[in-house]
Write an enzyme that holds these catalytic residues in place. Structure first.
Site, PDB file in Angstrom:
ATOM      1  N   LYS A 241       0.798  -1.434   0.213  1.00  7.19           N
ATOM      2  CA  LYS A 241      -0.241  -0.118   0.031  1.00  7.19           C
ATOM      3  C   LYS A 241       1.038   1.454   0.257  1.00  7.19           C
ATOM      4  O   LYS A 241       0.665   2.280  -0.753  1.00  7.19           O
ATOM      5  CB  LYS A 241      -1.055  -0.126   1.261  1.00  7.19           C
ATOM      6  CG  LYS A 241      -1.713   1.274   1.583  1.00  7.19           C
ATOM      7  CD  LYS A 241      -2.438   1.476   2.789  1.00  7.19           C
ATOM      8  CE  LYS A 241      -1.753   1.738   4.040  1.00  7.19           C
ATOM      9  NZ  LYS A 241      -1.476   3.155   4.436  1.00  7.19           N
ATOM     10  N   ASN A 242       1.721   1.274   0.922  1.00  5.19           N
ATOM     11  CA  ASN A 242       2.619   2.482   1.016  1.00  5.19           C
ATOM     12  C   ASN A 242       3.592   2.837  -0.257  1.00  5.19           C
ATOM     13  O   ASN A 242       3.798   4.015  -0.295  1.00  5.19           O
ATOM     14  CB  ASN A 242       3.397   2.483   2.514  1.00  5.19           C
ATOM     15  CG  ASN A 242       2.425   2.620   3.288  1.00  5.19           C
ATOM     16  OD1 ASN A 242       1.184   3.024   3.442  1.00  5.19           O
ATOM     17  ND2 ASN A 242       2.766   2.587   4.585  1.00  5.19           N
TER      18      ASN A 242
ATOM     19  N   CYS B 109      -5.292  12.385  12.298  1.00  2.94           N
ATOM     20  CA  CYS B 109      -5.987  11.263  12.536  1.00  2.94           C
ATOM     21  C   CYS B 109      -6.075  10.336  13.689  1.00  2.94           C
ATOM     22  O   CYS B 109      -5.137  10.960  14.707  1.00  2.94           O
ATOM     23  CB  CYS B 109      -5.692  10.255  11.271  1.00  2.94           C
ATOM     24  SG  CYS B 109      -4.028   9.287  11.420  1.00  2.94           S
TER      25      CYS B 109
ATOM     26  N   ARG C 167      -0.016  14.405  13.143  1.00  5.80           N
ATOM     27  CA  ARG C 167       0.615  14.231  11.670  1.00  5.80           C
ATOM     28  C   ARG C 167       0.441  15.546  11.107  1.00  5.80           C
ATOM     29  O   ARG C 167      -0.159  15.671   9.868  1.00  5.80           O
ATOM     30  CB  ARG C 167      -0.272  13.187  10.875  1.00  5.80           C
ATOM     31  CG  ARG C 167      -0.264  12.015  11.736  1.00  5.80           C
ATOM     32  CD  ARG C 167      -0.922  10.721  10.986  1.00  5.80           C
ATOM     33  NE  ARG C 167      -0.092  10.242   9.996  1.00  5.80           N
ATOM     34  CZ  ARG C 167      -0.522   9.171   9.044  1.00  5.80           C
ATOM     35  NH1 ARG C 167      -1.588   8.658   9.538  1.00  5.80           N
ATOM     36  NH2 ARG C 167       0.655   8.846   8.355  1.00  5.80           N
TER      37      ARG C 167
ATOM     38  N   ASP D  18       4.276   0.664  12.094  1.00  7.35           N
ATOM     39  CA  ASP D  18       3.048  -0.107  11.469  1.00  7.35           C
ATOM     40  C   ASP D  18       3.095  -1.404  11.816  1.00  7.35           C
ATOM     41  O   ASP D  18       2.180  -2.200  11.531  1.00  7.35           O
ATOM     42  CB  ASP D  18       3.261   0.142   9.868  1.00  7.35           C
ATOM     43  CG  ASP D  18       3.016   1.535   9.374  1.00  7.35           C
ATOM     44  OD1 ASP D  18       2.826   2.387  10.340  1.00  7.35           O
ATOM     45  OD2 ASP D  18       3.237   1.811   8.177  1.00  7.35           O
TER      46      ASP D  18
ATOM     47  N   ARG E 143      -8.773  -0.564   3.693  1.00  6.42           N
ATOM     48  CA  ARG E 143      -7.505   0.350   3.140  1.00  6.42           C
ATOM     49  C   ARG E 143      -6.287  -0.324   3.114  1.00  6.42           C
ATOM     50  O   ARG E 143      -5.501   0.246   2.308  1.00  6.42           O
ATOM     51  CB  ARG E 143      -7.175   1.595   4.541  1.00  6.42           C
ATOM     52  CG  ARG E 143      -8.271   2.706   4.454  1.00  6.42           C
ATOM     53  CD  ARG E 143      -7.775   3.714   5.458  1.00  6.42           C
ATOM     54  NE  ARG E 143      -6.450   4.266   4.967  1.00  6.42           N
ATOM     55  CZ  ARG E 143      -5.443   4.388   5.683  1.00  6.42           C
ATOM     56  NH1 ARG E 143      -5.573   4.648   7.096  1.00  6.42           N
ATOM     57  NH2 ARG E 143      -4.305   4.677   5.217  1.00  6.42           N
TER      58      ARG E 143
HETATM   59  C1  LIG Z   1       1.095   6.485   3.282  1.00  2.69           C
HETATM   60  C2  LIG Z   1       2.460   6.074   4.005  1.00  2.69           C
HETATM   61  O1  LIG Z   1       3.506   5.749   3.511  1.00  2.69           O
HETATM   62  N1  LIG Z   1       2.079   6.157   5.304  1.00  2.69           N
HETATM   63  C3  LIG Z   1       3.189   5.810   6.021  1.00  2.69           C
HETATM   64  C4  LIG Z   1       4.074   6.978   6.361  1.00  2.69           C
HETATM   65  O2  LIG Z   1       3.285   7.932   6.869  1.00  2.69           O
HETATM   66  P1  LIG Z   1       3.858   9.549   7.185  1.00  2.69           P
HETATM   67  O3  LIG Z   1       4.492   9.872   5.843  1.00  2.69           O
HETATM   68  O4  LIG Z   1       2.502  10.437   7.306  1.00  2.69           O
HETATM   69  O5  LIG Z   1       4.592   9.347   8.052  1.00  2.69           O
HETATM   70  P2  LIG Z   1       5.947  10.382   8.519  1.00  2.69           P
HETATM   71  O6  LIG Z   1       7.173   9.568   8.287  1.00  2.69           O
HETATM   72  O7  LIG Z   1       5.983  11.698   7.679  1.00  2.69           O
HETATM   73  O8  LIG Z   1       5.580  10.762   9.810  1.00  2.69           O
HETATM   74  C5  LIG Z   1       6.793  10.449  11.068  1.00  2.69           C
HETATM   75  C6  LIG Z   1       6.765  11.757  12.388  1.00  2.69           C
HETATM   76  O9  LIG Z   1       7.191  12.810  11.691  1.00  2.69           O
HETATM   77  C7  LIG Z   1       5.997  13.784  12.038  1.00  2.69           C
HETATM   78  N2  LIG Z   1       6.045  14.802  10.872  1.00  2.69           N
HETATM   79  C8  LIG Z   1       5.899  14.181   9.773  1.00  2.69           C
HETATM   80  C9  LIG Z   1       5.448  15.061   8.511  1.00  2.69           C
HETATM   81  C10 LIG Z   1       5.501  16.611   8.850  1.00  2.69           C
HETATM   82  O10 LIG Z   1       5.487  17.277   8.049  1.00  2.69           O
HETATM   83  N3  LIG Z   1       5.754  16.671  10.228  1.00  2.69           N
HETATM   84  C11 LIG Z   1       5.951  16.112  11.307  1.00  2.69           C
HETATM   85  O11 LIG Z   1       6.014  16.549  12.344  1.00  2.69           O
HETATM   86  C12 LIG Z   1       4.881  12.675  12.093  1.00  2.69           C
HETATM   87  O12 LIG Z   1       3.734  13.510  12.893  1.00  2.69           O
HETATM   88  C13 LIG Z   1       5.439  11.691  12.592  1.00  2.69           C
HETATM   89  O13 LIG Z   1       5.329  11.909  14.093  1.00  2.69           O
HETATM   90  O14 LIG Z   1       4.915   6.641   7.202  1.00  2.69           O
HETATM   91  C14 LIG Z   1       4.749   6.313   8.681  1.00  2.69           C
HETATM   92  C15 LIG Z   1       6.003   6.099   9.476  1.00  2.69           C
HETATM   93  O15 LIG Z   1       6.721   5.147   8.831  1.00  2.69           O
HETATM   94  C16 LIG Z   1       3.902   4.955   8.551  1.00  2.69           C
HETATM   95  O16 LIG Z   1       3.435   4.847   9.693  1.00  2.69           O
HETATM   96  C17 LIG Z   1       2.855   5.213   7.472  1.00  2.69           C
HETATM   97  O17 LIG Z   1       2.179   3.913   7.126  1.00  2.69           O
HETATM   98  C1  LIG Z   2      -0.482   4.598   9.111  1.00  2.00           C
HETATM   99  C2  LIG Z   2      -0.692   4.027   8.005  1.00  2.00           C
HETATM  100  O1  LIG Z   2      -1.205   4.612   6.856  1.00  2.00           O
HETATM  101  P1  LIG Z   2      -1.380   6.051   6.337  1.00  2.00           P
HETATM  102  O2  LIG Z   2      -0.345   6.765   6.493  1.00  2.00           O
HETATM  103  O3  LIG Z   2      -1.939   5.786   5.109  1.00  2.00           O
HETATM  104  O4  LIG Z   2      -2.583   6.588   7.515  1.00  2.00           O
HETATM  105  C3  LIG Z   2      -0.446   2.553   8.043  1.00  2.00           C
HETATM  106  O5  LIG Z   2      -0.354   1.916   6.799  1.00  2.00           O
HETATM  107  O6  LIG Z   2      -0.332   1.812   9.022  1.00  2.00           O
END
Ligand SMILES: CC(=O)N[C@H]1[C@@H](OP(=O)(O)OP(=O)(O)OC[C@H]2O[C@@H](n3ccc(=O)[nH]c3=O)[C@H](O)[C@@H]2O)O[C@H](CO)[C@@H](O)[C@@H]1O
Ligand SMILES: C=C(OP(=O)(O)O)C(=O)O
Length: 427
Positions: free
Chosen positions: A22-23, A123, A128, A313, A405
């Site tokens: 998915k990711n 969420c 996030r 995850d 999802r």
């Molecule tokens: C669609 C997808 O690929 N989702 C994955 C992606 O989510 P996602 O890309 O949203 O996760 P991030 O790696 O960005 O988040 C890591 C941390 O950074 C923080 N943060 C992130 C962006 C930002 O602009 N500011 C900030 O503070 C987030 O709140 C979190 O605490 O990576 C996560 C961490 O491995 C996984 O759990 C999700 O499954």
């Molecule tokens: C947190 C997850 O996905 P998303 O970033 O799409 O919410 C996940 O795949 O566990």
């Protein structure tokens, strides 16, 4: 609304095909916005998020065509054609359903020089924010404005110049966004402290197949030399390491033995190491991982971390598995501030878990009992399925849309290895 009904107690045994990730899918699909030629993605999982991303691409003027897959096949082949973009706006209605919609921001500003994307908001697992996406895009030359719940990004003169950025913390999505924007920039961009998740490697490999110039793939320093245009490509989505890890936990808690078809240890070293430490045998042979559970699982101490660390995850699924371990486990969640929503539900099934701040202590119990439980997010839902597979009696998991999802035909895959599981409508 659909529910999943599980009657626990069956050992899982047999072959479990692993779907496309998915990711990875959610960052490969927006790559199609970077070229006027077709991008064909093979092994794209059949998931609600993939469908939602398809709708978002349609909204922007891209066509999405599914080719020649039979209903019984896992995965599909999709060709995305973004010859001409008719819009550069991702509206609230779509973004609120799927956070990964933010991943059109980079490609749109990279190709069209402008993008307007609804802010995704928080969420169940945490706030996030997307501040790092915006800072990274600014560093390579985008101008960013926030108004009325939308972020508007533009490239002065229509094309980003490129630039350097060092992430203060590792972000998967922000790394993906800035890489997708930088490939069409005028100059070179250097991204430091980039995320190294296998899905980012998959993204970079796809972009290279489309003609992008990226150095340092798989490391924390990515150097991207912008090019004038990218071309089409055909690319196969990598296997889902989180789906595979989830089914490994499911097999392990039932004392079972399964073959996870299509995955290897390479992208799952931390998960495999944790399974082995808990007493599970994990062998890689002929393109599959063979999982064999011990008589009783041992307890673990685990802390989530960016790749190559133990994935956030996988935290909920390991927690469910460890509810029956022979001793106390200590799990620490360092990535998301609120990723223990499954704890009260697991407790209702008889688990002994105490949470204090970011740490959860899971004391192994002799057995779990089935109960009606409510899913709050994708991996929390999977932890309830895992618990339900061994619980005494029936477990009814509500809000199945969370599972849809990220798990392709979950009940079909689990029934095929012996689980007593079915999907039921509201009746
Ligand atoms: C669609 C997808 O690929 N989702 C994955 C992606 O989510 P996602 O890309 O949203 O996760 P991030 O790696 O960005 O988040 C890591 C941390 O950074 C923080 N943060 C992130 C962006 C930002 O602009 N500011 C900030 O503070 C987030 O709140 C979190 O605490 O990576 C996560 C961490 O491995 C996984 O759990 C999700 O499954
Ligand atoms: C947190 C997850 O996905 P998303 O970033 O799409 O919410 C996940 O795949 O566990």
């Amino acid at each position: 609304m659909d529910r999943i009904l599980i009657r626990g107690g069956n050992r899982l045994s047999g072959r479990l095909p692993i779907s496309g990730a998915k990711n990875a899918a959610l960052t490969l699909m927006p790559c199609a916005l970077l070229t006027d030629e077709p991008l064909t993605l093979r092994n794209l999982p059949r998931l609600a998020d993939v469908d939602s991303f398809g709708h978002l691409l349609n909204q922007l003027g891209a066509s999405t065509q599914i080719e020649g897959s039979r209903p019984e096949d896992f995965g599909r082949v999709m060709t995305i054609r973004a010859g001409k973009l008719t819009s550069t706006e991702a509206p609230y209605d779509i973004v609120r359903k799927m956070r990964a919609s933010i991943l059109v921001l980079g490609p749109l500003v990279g190709r069209a020089g402008e993008a307007t994307v609804s802010l995704p908001g928080g969420c169940a697992i945490g706030n996030r924010p997307i501040d790092l996406h915006l800072k990274a895009l600014e560093a390579i030359g985008a101008e960013i404005e926030l108004a009325a719940g939308y972020v508007k990004a533009s490239a002065p003169g229509g094309r980003l110049p490129g630039g350097n950025y060092t992430f203060p913390i590792v972000s998967v999505g922000a790394t993906e966004n800035v890489v997708m924007a930088a490939v069409l920039a005028k100059g070179t961009s250097v991204i430091e402290n980039a995320a190294r998740e296998p899905e980012i490697v998959d993204l970079c490999n796809c972009l290279v197949a489309m003609g992008a110039k990226i150095d340092g793939i798989g490391t924390e320093t990515l150097t991207i030399e912008g090019t004038d245009r990218l071309h089409g490509a055909t690319y196969r989505v990598m296997p889902d390491r989180i789906e595979a890890g989830s089914y490994a936990c499911a097999a392990a808690i039932t004392g079972g033995s399964v073959e996870l078809v299509g995955v290897g240890k390479d992208n799952m070293r931390a998960t495999v190491a944790a399974l082995v430490e808990a007493g599970v045998k994990v062998d890689e042979r002929a393109g599959s991982l063979f999982i064999d559970a011990p008589d009783r699982l041992g307890p673990l101490t685990l802390s989530t971390a960016p790749f190559p660390g133990f994935a956030t995850d996988m935290q909920a699924q390991f927690m469910a598995m460890l509810t029956l371990a022979n001793g106390a486990s200590v799990l620490t969640e360092t990535i998301f501030e609120n990723r223990y929503m499954h704890v009260p539900e697991l407790a209702r099934m008889g688990a002994d878990i105490q949470v204090s701040g970011r740490t959860a202590i899971v004391r192994g119990v002799a057995g779990l009992t089935g109960a009606p439980v409510m899913a709050t997010d994708l991996r929390a839902s999977m932890s309830l399925i895992i618990a339900g597979l061994v619980a005494d009696g029936q477990t009814e998991v509500g809000r199945v849309y969370h599972l849809d999802r990220g798990y392709e035909r979950l009940e079909e895959k689990l029934s095929a290895v012996g689980a007593d599981i079915e999907r039921a409508g509201d009746g």
